[in-house]
Design an enzyme around this catalytic site. Structure first.
Site, mmCIF file in Angstrom:
data_model
loop_
_atom_site.group_PDB
_atom_site.id
_atom_site.type_symbol
_atom_site.label_atom_id
_atom_site.label_comp_id
_atom_site.label_asym_id
_atom_site.label_seq_id
_atom_site.Cartn_x
_atom_site.Cartn_y
_atom_site.Cartn_z
ATOM 1 N N GLU A 40 31.173 30.747 19.690
ATOM 2 C CA GLU A 40 30.133 31.276 20.488
ATOM 3 C C GLU A 40 30.328 30.565 21.944
ATOM 4 O O GLU A 40 30.325 29.521 21.899
ATOM 5 C CB GLU A 40 28.789 31.133 19.837
ATOM 6 C CG GLU A 40 27.604 31.481 20.670
ATOM 7 C CD GLU A 40 26.512 31.184 20.235
ATOM 8 O OE1 GLU A 40 26.060 31.587 19.028
ATOM 9 O OE2 GLU A 40 25.525 30.856 20.927
ATOM 10 N N ARG A 44 25.858 28.670 29.535
ATOM 11 C CA ARG A 44 25.340 27.680 30.170
ATOM 12 C C ARG A 44 26.127 27.166 31.403
ATOM 13 O O ARG A 44 25.538 26.221 32.138
ATOM 14 C CB ARG A 44 24.930 26.605 29.235
ATOM 15 C CG ARG A 44 23.851 26.920 28.053
ATOM 16 C CD ARG A 44 23.825 25.776 27.087
ATOM 17 N NE ARG A 44 23.548 26.431 25.745
ATOM 18 C CZ ARG A 44 23.391 25.799 24.545
ATOM 19 N NH1 ARG A 44 23.533 24.535 24.526
ATOM 20 N NH2 ARG A 44 23.043 26.449 23.590
ATOM 21 N N LYS A 128 18.728 34.871 14.684
ATOM 22 C CA LYS A 128 19.201 33.281 14.991
ATOM 23 C C LYS A 128 17.921 32.691 14.512
ATOM 24 O O LYS A 128 16.692 33.191 15.014
ATOM 25 C CB LYS A 128 19.519 33.003 16.189
ATOM 26 C CG LYS A 128 19.555 31.783 16.735
ATOM 27 C CD LYS A 128 20.254 31.682 18.201
ATOM 28 C CE LYS A 128 19.914 30.387 18.807
ATOM 29 N NZ LYS A 128 21.059 29.903 19.515
HETATM 30 C C1 3PG Z 1 21.870 26.769 20.357
HETATM 31 O O1 3PG Z 1 22.396 27.276 21.502
HETATM 32 O O2 3PG Z 1 21.752 27.451 19.428
HETATM 33 C C2 3PG Z 1 21.774 25.371 20.258
HETATM 34 O O3 3PG Z 1 21.925 24.621 21.565
HETATM 35 C C3 3PG Z 1 22.281 24.762 19.029
HETATM 36 O O4 3PG Z 1 21.569 23.413 18.888
HETATM 37 P P1 3PG Z 1 22.333 22.052 18.487
HETATM 38 O O5 3PG Z 1 22.818 21.787 19.958
HETATM 39 O O6 3PG Z 1 21.434 21.312 18.102
HETATM 40 O O7 3PG Z 1 23.572 22.420 17.730
#
Ligand code: 3PG
Length: 217
Positions: A40, A44, A128
């Site tokens: 994925e 960002r 999710k």
């Molecule tokens: C996301 O986009 O789902 C989160 O950034 C995942 O969280 P993590 O950085 O704690 O893995």
């Protein structure tokens, strides 16, 4: 293979923040080597669409989706770049409607029963669960199971090798996502072998979860 089939088989989804198509390739190659043909790429960074486009062209064996998609405009960019699925941090009616009419799989984020109900109204059953650790983690997912028996969750947010098995053992969890598999420093420094090692460790933990689910049932 369809997107959800791959997720269910691999059980871990690397969530990446990349600054260039080259960085995306380092990660994709490491994941593929470890048997994780899915990735994925988050919106960002402004490089996300180009990274997705480049991966689709140069790494055809990789199933690439777009993450942190907030608007229909971003979803359209992702689709045009070749994304096979869209992940959003929350549930948005407009985004859900757009993805449905464009025919692309949306995995929206949910954190409450009301949001789950809104997603179900849109015909979305694979959701999710975000930010998993901060909203009750494994205990919350156990509590939601009898109320929403047909919903399958992909917990993300705070998942790491130390708690991965606990999540994957839950019958209503198909896979877990996380940035721990796409460590920024390792990607930036091009340390593909270290990334492969992290991915292999995750695969081994997923196998372990399978074994313990089977023995406890
Ligand atoms: C996301 O986009 O789902 C989160 O950034 C995942 O969280 P993590 O950085 O704690 O893995």
């Amino acid at each position: 293979m369809e997107v959800l089939e791959v997720m269910e088989k691999v059980r871990v989804i690397p969530i990446a923040v990349v600054e260039s198509p080259g960085e995306a390739c380092v990660l994709a190659d490491a994941m593929q080597e470890a048997g994780i043909p899915i990735l994925e790429i988050t919106f960002r960074t402004s490089e996300a669409p180009e990274a997705i486009r480049h991966l689709r062209r140069s790494r055809p064996g990789m199933m690439v989706g777009a993450g942190t998609v907030l608007t229909p405009a971003q979803a359209e960019q992702a689709l045009q770049a070749g994304a096979r699925f869209i992940v959003s941090p929350g549930f948005d009616e407009e985004l859900a409607a757009w993805c449905r009419s464009a025919g692309i799989l949306l995995i929206p984020g949910v954190a409450t029963p009301s949001e789950i109900m809104a997603a179900l109204r849109r015909g979305l059953h694979t959701l999710k669960f975000f930010p998993a650790e901060a909203i009750g983690g494994v205990n919350a997912l156990k509590a939601l199971a009898p109320v929403f028996p047909h919903v399958r969750f992909i917990p993300t947010g705070g998942i790491h090798p130390g708690n991965l098995v606990d999540y994957l053992q839950l019958p209503n969890v198909i896979a877990c996502g996380g940035t721990w598999l796409a460590d920024r420093r390792l990607i930036r420094e091009g340390r593909r072998e270290d990334l492969t090692r992290l991915a292999r460790e995750a695969r081994a933990l997923a196998e372990q979860a399978k074994g313990s689910t089977a023995s406890s049932s």
